[in-house]
Scaffold this motif. Structure first.
Motif, PDB file in Angstrom:
ATOM      1  N   GLU A 123       1.088  -1.157   0.114  1.00  0.00           N
ATOM      2  CA  GLU A 123       0.242   0.173   0.366  1.00  0.00           C
ATOM      3  C   GLU A 123       0.597   1.268  -0.050  1.00  0.00           C
ATOM      4  OE1 GLU A 123      -0.538  -2.198   1.774  1.00  0.00           O
ATOM      5  OE2 GLU A 123      -2.911  -3.005   1.327  1.00  0.00           O
ATOM      6  N   ALA A 124       2.022   1.137   0.822  1.00  0.00           N
ATOM      7  CA  ALA A 124       2.771   2.370   0.861  1.00  0.00           C
ATOM      8  C   ALA A 124       4.007   2.603  -0.363  1.00  0.00           C
ATOM      9  CB  ALA A 124       3.222   2.043   2.734  1.00  0.00           C
ATOM     10  N   THR A 125       4.529   1.476  -0.761  1.00  0.00           N
ATOM     11  CA  THR A 125       4.424   1.104  -1.657  1.00  0.00           C
ATOM     12  C   THR A 125       4.041   2.316  -2.740  1.00  0.00           C
ATOM     13  OG1 THR A 125       5.951  -0.555  -1.636  1.00  0.00           O
ATOM     14  CG2 THR A 125       5.655   0.523  -3.621  1.00  0.00           C
ATOM     15  N   ALA A 126       3.013   1.830  -3.617  1.00  0.00           N
ATOM     16  CA  ALA A 126       1.477   2.398  -4.204  1.00  0.00           C
ATOM     17  C   ALA A 126       1.866   3.951  -4.158  1.00  0.00           C
ATOM     18  CB  ALA A 126       0.399   1.281  -3.931  1.00  0.00           C
ATOM     19  N   ARG A 127       1.283   3.953  -2.794  1.00  0.00           N
ATOM     20  CA  ARG A 127       1.066   5.288  -2.705  1.00  0.00           C
ATOM     21  C   ARG A 127       2.084   6.605  -2.720  1.00  0.00           C
ATOM     22  NH1 ARG A 127      -1.153   4.464   2.428  1.00  0.00           N
ATOM     23  NH2 ARG A 127       0.838   4.532   3.809  1.00  0.00           N
ATOM     24  N   LEU A 128       3.376   5.948  -2.030  1.00  0.00           N
ATOM     25  CA  LEU A 128       4.510   6.845  -2.811  1.00  0.00           C
ATOM     26  C   LEU A 128       4.826   7.073  -3.839  1.00  0.00           C
ATOM     27  CD1 LEU A 128       6.689   5.376   0.259  1.00  0.00           C
ATOM     28  CD2 LEU A 128       5.650   7.335   0.394  1.00  0.00           C
ATOM     29  N   CYS A 129       4.915   6.121  -4.507  1.00  0.00           N
ATOM     30  CA  CYS A 129       5.103   5.995  -6.593  1.00  0.00           C
ATOM     31  C   CYS A 129       3.720   6.717  -7.229  1.00  0.00           C
ATOM     32  CB  CYS A 129       5.790   4.740  -6.006  1.00  0.00           C
ATOM     33  SG  CYS A 129       7.115   4.633  -5.565  1.00  0.00           S
ATOM     34  N   GLY A 130       3.161   6.944  -6.636  1.00  0.00           N
ATOM     35  CA  GLY A 130       2.187   7.195  -6.912  1.00  0.00           C
ATOM     36  C   GLY A 130       1.587   5.698  -8.039  1.00  0.00           C
ATOM     37  N   LEU A 131       1.684   4.776  -7.804  1.00  0.00           N
ATOM     38  CA  LEU A 131       0.574   3.652  -8.785  1.00  0.00           C
ATOM     39  C   LEU A 131      -0.250   2.926  -7.985  1.00  0.00           C
ATOM     40  CD1 LEU A 131       3.956   1.382  -8.719  1.00  0.00           C
ATOM     41  CD2 LEU A 131       2.753   3.011 -10.790  1.00  0.00           C
ATOM     42  N   SER A 132      -1.628   2.464  -9.089  1.00  0.00           N
ATOM     43  CA  SER A 132      -2.458   2.158  -8.040  1.00  0.00           C
ATOM     44  C   SER A 132      -2.013   0.845  -7.503  1.00  0.00           C
ATOM     45  CB  SER A 132      -3.434   1.531  -9.340  1.00  0.00           C
ATOM     46  OG  SER A 132      -2.586   0.325  -9.885  1.00  0.00           O
ATOM     47  N   TRP A 133      -2.535  -0.025  -6.678  1.00  0.00           N
ATOM     48  CA  TRP A 133      -2.417  -0.997  -5.970  1.00  0.00           C
ATOM     49  C   TRP A 133      -1.916  -1.953  -6.326  1.00  0.00           C
ATOM     50  CZ3 TRP A 133      -3.239  -6.298  -4.731  1.00  0.00           C
ATOM     51  CH2 TRP A 133      -2.260  -6.609  -4.265  1.00  0.00           C
ATOM     52  N   ASP A 134      -2.736  -2.357  -7.806  1.00  0.00           N
ATOM     53  CA  ASP A 134      -2.463  -3.766  -8.291  1.00  0.00           C
ATOM     54  C   ASP A 134      -1.012  -3.682  -9.484  1.00  0.00           C
ATOM     55  OD1 ASP A 134      -4.648  -5.293  -8.645  1.00  0.00           O
ATOM     56  OD2 ASP A 134      -6.411  -3.587  -9.308  1.00  0.00           O
ATOM     57  N   ARG A 135      -0.840  -2.200  -9.930  1.00  0.00           N
ATOM     58  CA  ARG A 135       0.360  -1.718 -10.508  1.00  0.00           C
ATOM     59  C   ARG A 135       0.958  -2.143  -9.349  1.00  0.00           C
ATOM     60  NH1 ARG A 135       0.423   3.359 -13.996  1.00  0.00           N
ATOM     61  NH2 ARG A 135       2.664   2.234 -14.821  1.00  0.00           N
TER      62      ARG A 135
END
Ligand SMILES: [Zn+2]
Length: 422
Positions: A123-135
């Protein structure tokens, strides 16, 4: 430095001729930059199968790769990779020099995601990198697939087999560790015989005969699977000492519970709040509770006897040779079975039934303590994932964090294009 933006991006992206940046479009309102990479017309294309250069055949459809931000702006690279028509291998797409086939991220951006995901939840990775959870998740899956494809096909000489509960209580995963490398080699649903056999089946009989020792719990399905596949398993299986002790510890706890129950019936609270005093190894009893513990031991309690029997069994693993280890166990067993403590007798019988592969410890000296270390990591993985959506996600996360895999995408080492003249 006098450069236009095309030359500038060609330079900072490290793009080499015949590739070049053809166009840069900045959308200030959207805070986005799109970079179009093209190639010179007069080129030859390397067949990815045989590394020979041929004339260009046509172009694959345009691919768009997310790249590292340019300052704060999301940056995308567009490229139409040429295709080659190799007389031997037919029409082939080449790896783009920007990112992997089948990925929507550049090598550099995908590597960043992997580094962040090694430290943070998905979750944090997706948020920090501006991605959806799926990507974000897809990048993790690609990383694990890449790592597993690169992994050398070999069975470790000393392995540990362990089960891991994933949902409270009921669902289990089987894990195989490489004891020496400290990595998880295999994860599979369930803790039945079939789960472990799936692991063994990847290897030939000859490869399996290279296994020197297998640490595991006294768990029949794992024993059966190992005996069915690993030659000479009888001498190689070592029941994990901590799991053996766990059976005896559970018996001590049972003795305490029923004694506490009896005492409370007659209004005595002697054993109230003492549970851990009996379960801790003697050296681990906290200083401030030692007085209390000594006072309890002075009383004639059943749990005191159970505790002493438990503490004595620990010395079994001090022996360096099998014969004295067996002798020690015999004496201990006699004591335990004459203790008039039902749970202790029962635990002693369980250990005795498995003693042949408890004493193998003398030769191999392995435990699943490594497994315990990895379990700690897995607990962290579980917390970081905050509820995997399914079990295959859980497996992917374990391989990602504990598999010791080479996860990072790598650009092609040879140029994919060259000028016709060269
Ligand atoms: Zn070819």
């Amino acid at each position: 430095m006098f450069m236009d933006e095309k030359a500038f991006f060609t330079r900072i992206l490290g793009i080499k001729l015949p590739w070049f940046v053809n166009q840069v479009i900045m959308d200030e309102a959207a805070q986005r930059i799109d970079i179009y990479v093209d190639h010179e017309r007069d080129i030859r294309v390397r067949c990815p199968e045989c590394d020979t250069f041929y004339g260009m055949y046509d172009h694959a459809p345009e691919r768009v790769y997310r790249h590292l931000n340019t300052c704060q702006m999301e940056t995308y690279i567009h490229v139409r990779p040429p295709r080659v028509n190799c007389p031997v291998h037919g029409v082939k797409q080449i790896d783009s020099e920007v990112g992997e086939n089948g990925s929507d991220m550049t090598y550099a951006f995908e590597s960043l995601i992997i580094r962040v995901a090694q430290e943070c939840s998905i979750e944090a990775t997706a948020r920090l990198c501006g991605l959806s959870w799926d990507r974000g998740w897809n990048a993790l899956e690609r990383a694990v697939d890449r790592g597993r494809a690169r992994k050398e096909h070999r069975i470790p000489s000393r392995i540990g087999v362990d089960e891991k509960s994933i949902a409270k209580g009921h669902k289990y995963e089987s894990l195989v560790y490489d004891i020496d490398a400290g990595t998880v080699e295999f994860v599979w649903d369930d803790r039945g015989q079939e789960s472990l056999e799936r692991y063994y089946r990847q290897f030939t009989k000859e490869e399996l005969s290279g296994v020197k020792a297998v640490a595991m719990d006294m768990w029949d399905p794992y024993i059966a699977a190992t005996k069915a596949y690993v030659p000479d398993a009888g001498k190689k299986i070592v029941f994990d000492r901590f799991h053996v002790m766990k059976h005896v510890l559970a018996a001590v706890d049972e003795v305490r519970k029923s004694e506490h129950h009896e005492l409370s019936e007659s209004g005595e609270q002697t054993l109230k709040g003492t549970r851990y005093l009996w379960l801790w190894s003697v050296e681990n009893i906290p200083l401030w509770r030692r007085g209390e513990f000594e006072a309890l031991r002075a009383k004639d309690l059943q749990v005191c006897r159970a505790w002493a029997i438990k503490e004595n069994l620990r010395h079994l693993w001090d022996y360096r040779y099998e014969a004295p280890m067996r002798n020690y166990f015999k004496r201990w067993y006699f004591w335990a079975t004459h203790s008039r403590l039902q749970p202790i007798k029962k635990a002693a019988k369980t250990v005795k039934a498995h003693i042949d592969n408890v004493v193998t410890y003398a030769r191999h000296r392995i435990t699943n303590a490594l497994g315990e270390a990895i379990n700690g990591k897995i607990e962290k993985v579980k917390r970081m994932a905050c509820g995997f959506r399914n079990r295959s996600h859980y497996r992917t996360a374990i391989y990602f964090h504990c598999g010791g895999l080479d996860l990072f995408p790598k650009p092609p080492t040879n140029p994919t294009l060259c000028f016709r003249a060269t």
